[in-house]
Design a protein around this motif. Structure first.
Motif, PDB file in Angstrom:
ATOM      1  N   ARG A  18     -23.626  50.510  -4.512  1.00  0.00           N
ATOM      2  CA  ARG A  18     -22.927  50.448  -5.791  1.00  0.00           C
ATOM      3  C   ARG A  18     -23.672  49.555  -6.772  1.00  0.00           C
ATOM      4  N   SER A  19     -24.188  48.416  -6.293  1.00  0.00           N
ATOM      5  CA  SER A  19     -24.927  47.512  -7.173  1.00  0.00           C
ATOM      6  C   SER A  19     -26.202  48.166  -7.677  1.00  0.00           C
ATOM      7  N   ALA A  20     -26.886  48.898  -6.795  1.00  0.00           N
ATOM      8  CA  ALA A  20     -28.115  49.572  -7.209  1.00  0.00           C
ATOM      9  C   ALA A  20     -27.820  50.625  -8.271  1.00  0.00           C
ATOM     10  N   LEU A  21     -26.737  51.386  -8.073  1.00  0.00           N
ATOM     11  CA  LEU A  21     -26.358  52.394  -9.058  1.00  0.00           C
ATOM     12  C   LEU A  21     -25.999  51.744 -10.387  1.00  0.00           C
ATOM     13  N   HIS A  22     -25.323  50.602 -10.322  1.00  0.00           N
ATOM     14  CA  HIS A  22     -24.974  49.885 -11.547  1.00  0.00           C
ATOM     15  C   HIS A  22     -26.234  49.485 -12.300  1.00  0.00           C
ATOM     16  N   GLY A  23     -27.237  48.968 -11.570  1.00  0.00           N
ATOM     17  CA  GLY A  23     -28.475  48.570 -12.227  1.00  0.00           C
ATOM     18  C   GLY A  23     -29.175  49.742 -12.876  1.00  0.00           C
ATOM     19  N   ILE A  24     -29.185  50.891 -12.204  1.00  0.00           N
ATOM     20  CA  ILE A  24     -29.826  52.071 -12.765  1.00  0.00           C
ATOM     21  C   ILE A  24     -29.090  52.538 -14.011  1.00  0.00           C
ATOM     22  N   MET A  25     -27.750  52.471 -14.003  1.00  0.00           N
ATOM     23  CA  MET A  25     -26.974  52.838 -15.187  1.00  0.00           C
ATOM     24  C   MET A  25     -27.376  51.995 -16.387  1.00  0.00           C
ATOM     25  N   LEU A  26     -27.541  50.697 -16.143  1.00  0.00           N
ATOM     26  CA  LEU A  26     -27.906  49.808 -17.237  1.00  0.00           C
ATOM     27  C   LEU A  26     -29.277  50.173 -17.786  1.00  0.00           C
ATOM     28  N   LEU A  27     -30.195  50.525 -16.898  1.00  0.00           N
ATOM     29  CA  LEU A  27     -31.535  50.879 -17.335  1.00  0.00           C
ATOM     30  C   LEU A  27     -31.527  52.171 -18.142  1.00  0.00           C
ATOM     31  N   LEU A  28     -30.544  53.016 -17.900  1.00  0.00           N
ATOM     32  CA  LEU A  28     -30.457  54.279 -18.631  1.00  0.00           C
ATOM     33  C   LEU A  28     -29.752  54.127 -19.963  1.00  0.00           C
ATOM     34  N   GLY A  29     -29.360  52.896 -20.303  1.00  0.00           N
ATOM     35  CA  GLY A  29     -28.805  52.666 -21.623  1.00  0.00           C
ATOM     36  C   GLY A  29     -27.311  52.522 -21.679  1.00  0.00           C
ATOM     37  N   LEU A  73     -45.390  46.692  -7.701  1.00  0.00           N
ATOM     38  CA  LEU A  73     -46.503  46.359  -8.592  1.00  0.00           C
ATOM     39  C   LEU A  73     -47.174  47.634  -9.095  1.00  0.00           C
ATOM     40  N   LYS A  74     -47.368  48.576  -8.194  1.00  0.00           N
ATOM     41  CA  LYS A  74     -48.026  49.824  -8.581  1.00  0.00           C
ATOM     42  C   LYS A  74     -47.167  50.624  -9.544  1.00  0.00           C
ATOM     43  N   SER A  75     -45.851  50.507  -9.422  1.00  0.00           N
ATOM     44  CA  SER A  75     -44.964  51.246 -10.331  1.00  0.00           C
ATOM     45  C   SER A  75     -44.862  50.581 -11.703  1.00  0.00           C
ATOM     46  N   GLY A  76     -45.489  49.409 -11.862  1.00  0.00           N
ATOM     47  CA  GLY A  76     -45.458  48.721 -13.144  1.00  0.00           C
ATOM     48  C   GLY A  76     -44.150  48.017 -13.440  1.00  0.00           C
ATOM     49  N   THR A  77     -43.373  47.735 -12.392  1.00  0.00           N
ATOM     50  CA  THR A  77     -42.055  47.128 -12.594  1.00  0.00           C
ATOM     51  C   THR A  77     -42.103  45.793 -13.327  1.00  0.00           C
ATOM     52  N   PRO A  78     -42.997  44.852 -12.978  1.00  0.00           N
ATOM     53  CA  PRO A  78     -43.006  43.575 -13.711  1.00  0.00           C
ATOM     54  C   PRO A  78     -43.278  43.745 -15.205  1.00  0.00           C
ATOM     55  N   LYS A  79     -44.213  44.622 -15.549  1.00  0.00           N
ATOM     56  CA  LYS A  79     -44.543  44.826 -16.963  1.00  0.00           C
ATOM     57  C   LYS A  79     -43.361  45.431 -17.717  1.00  0.00           C
ATOM     58  N   ARG A  80     -42.689  46.375 -17.089  1.00  0.00           N
ATOM     59  CA  ARG A  80     -41.546  47.006 -17.739  1.00  0.00           C
ATOM     60  C   ARG A  80     -40.398  46.015 -17.894  1.00  0.00           C
ATOM     61  N   LEU A  81     -40.174  45.184 -16.892  1.00  0.00           N
ATOM     62  CA  LEU A  81     -39.107  44.199 -16.984  1.00  0.00           C
ATOM     63  C   LEU A  81     -39.421  43.166 -18.062  1.00  0.00           C
ATOM     64  N   LEU A 168     -32.435  44.666 -11.670  1.00  0.00           N
ATOM     65  CA  LEU A 168     -33.421  45.249 -12.569  1.00  0.00           C
ATOM     66  C   LEU A 168     -34.699  45.628 -11.834  1.00  0.00           C
ATOM     67  N   ILE A 169     -35.136  44.782 -10.922  1.00  0.00           N
ATOM     68  CA  ILE A 169     -36.347  45.095 -10.154  1.00  0.00           C
ATOM     69  C   ILE A 169     -36.155  46.394  -9.374  1.00  0.00           C
ATOM     70  N   LEU A 170     -35.038  46.503  -8.651  1.00  0.00           N
ATOM     71  CA  LEU A 170     -34.779  47.707  -7.865  1.00  0.00           C
ATOM     72  C   LEU A 170     -34.600  48.925  -8.761  1.00  0.00           C
ATOM     73  N   GLY A 171     -33.826  48.774  -9.830  1.00  0.00           N
ATOM     74  CA  GLY A 171     -33.581  49.900 -10.711  1.00  0.00           C
ATOM     75  C   GLY A 171     -34.834  50.394 -11.400  1.00  0.00           C
ATOM     76  N   LEU A 172     -35.648  49.467 -11.912  1.00  0.00           N
ATOM     77  CA  LEU A 172     -36.887  49.858 -12.598  1.00  0.00           C
ATOM     78  C   LEU A 172     -37.861  50.531 -11.641  1.00  0.00           C
ATOM     79  N   HIS A 173     -37.970  49.994 -10.436  1.00  0.00           N
ATOM     80  CA  HIS A 173     -38.914  50.603  -9.497  1.00  0.00           C
ATOM     81  C   HIS A 173     -38.460  51.999  -9.084  1.00  0.00           C
ATOM     82  N   TYR A 174     -37.186  52.129  -8.691  1.00  0.00           N
ATOM     83  CA  TYR A 174     -36.738  53.398  -8.127  1.00  0.00           C
ATOM     84  C   TYR A 174     -36.429  54.455  -9.179  1.00  0.00           C
ATOM     85  N   THR A 175     -36.578  54.132 -10.454  1.00  0.00           N
ATOM     86  CA  THR A 175     -36.540  55.158 -11.495  1.00  0.00           C
ATOM     87  C   THR A 175     -37.926  55.377 -12.091  1.00  0.00           C
TER      88      THR A 175
END
Length: 212
Positions: A18-29, A73-81, A168-175
């Motif tokens: 549920r927490s992961a889904l919540h983070g992804i929702m936030l990333l989607l706006g 790191l390869k997914s660019g998560t730190p830069k996006r965050l 945010l780290i999990l959401g950014l990476h897995y999207t």
């Protein structure tokens, strides 16, 4: 270790669904959801300090390292965050994220006598396991604290800032493209609903942006 699933390698660093889904929702706006704390168009433009950027790289790499699948790191998560921190996050969220990074590094220095950046990869993982457990430990909610909703639960944990950072780290990476193509299986139209499917050892998890 390449044949082990990531949740088997790092069981204490996982986040509930549920927490992961919540983070992804936030990333989607979903910034309009009550209590989410992310407000586009903040008045000030701030950036993570250089030391915090380095720390973020190391934390991200420890949470989601590269194995047989791409790491964060390869997914660019730190830069996006970091870009979201400067251009999208509210002042409150910036304080939460910066504070979480500062507390993590301070805790490392107190418990290991070294900065997080000076620890070996194995030492970072051992420290982060302990820090993760303590930071996400449930605590009684403060009187009058908002409860949020199913789609935007407000956690009552010891370090809410670290919870947001990890979300945010999990959401950014897995999207990210790297995770969706190299680790998950994404089908835009997966076909009819099937109540039960046979799982095989070579199957990867499916990516979904729905609440169920």
């Amino acid at each position: 270790m390449a044949d082990m699933r990531r949740d088997e390698m790092y069981p204490s660093l996982e986040m509930d669904r549920r927490s992961a889904l919540h983070g992804i929702m936030l990333l989607l706006g979903a910034a309009s959801v009550a209590g989410c704390g992310y407000v586009p168009g903040s008045k000030s433009r701030a950036a993570l300090a250089d030391g915090q950027l380095t720390l973020l790289d190391l934390v991200v790499d420890t949470l989601i390292p590269e194995t047989d699948t791409p790491g964060a790191l390869k997914s660019g998560t730190p830069k996006r965050l970091a870009a979201m921190y400067s251009n999208w996050a509210s002042d409150e969220t910036r304080a939460d994220l910066s504070g979480a990074l500062d507390r993590l590094d301070s805790n490392a220095q107190q418990t290991t006598r070294k900065a997080f950046a000076d620890l070996s990869p194995d030492e970072r993982l051992a420290f982060l396991r302990a820090h993760d457990t303590a930071a996400l430990a449930p605590v009684p909610p403060k009187p009058g604290a908002p409860k949020g909703s199913f789609f935007a639960p407000i956690p009552s944990v010891a370090d809410v800032g670290y919870h947001r950072l990890k979300q945010l780290i999990l959401g950014l990476h897995y999207t990210s493209e790297a995770a969706l193509t190299g680790e998950l299986v994404y089908e835009h139209v997966p076909g009819p609903w099937q109540p039960s499917i046979k799982l095989t050892p070579d199957m990867r998890p499916f990516a979904s942006l729905g609440p169920f």
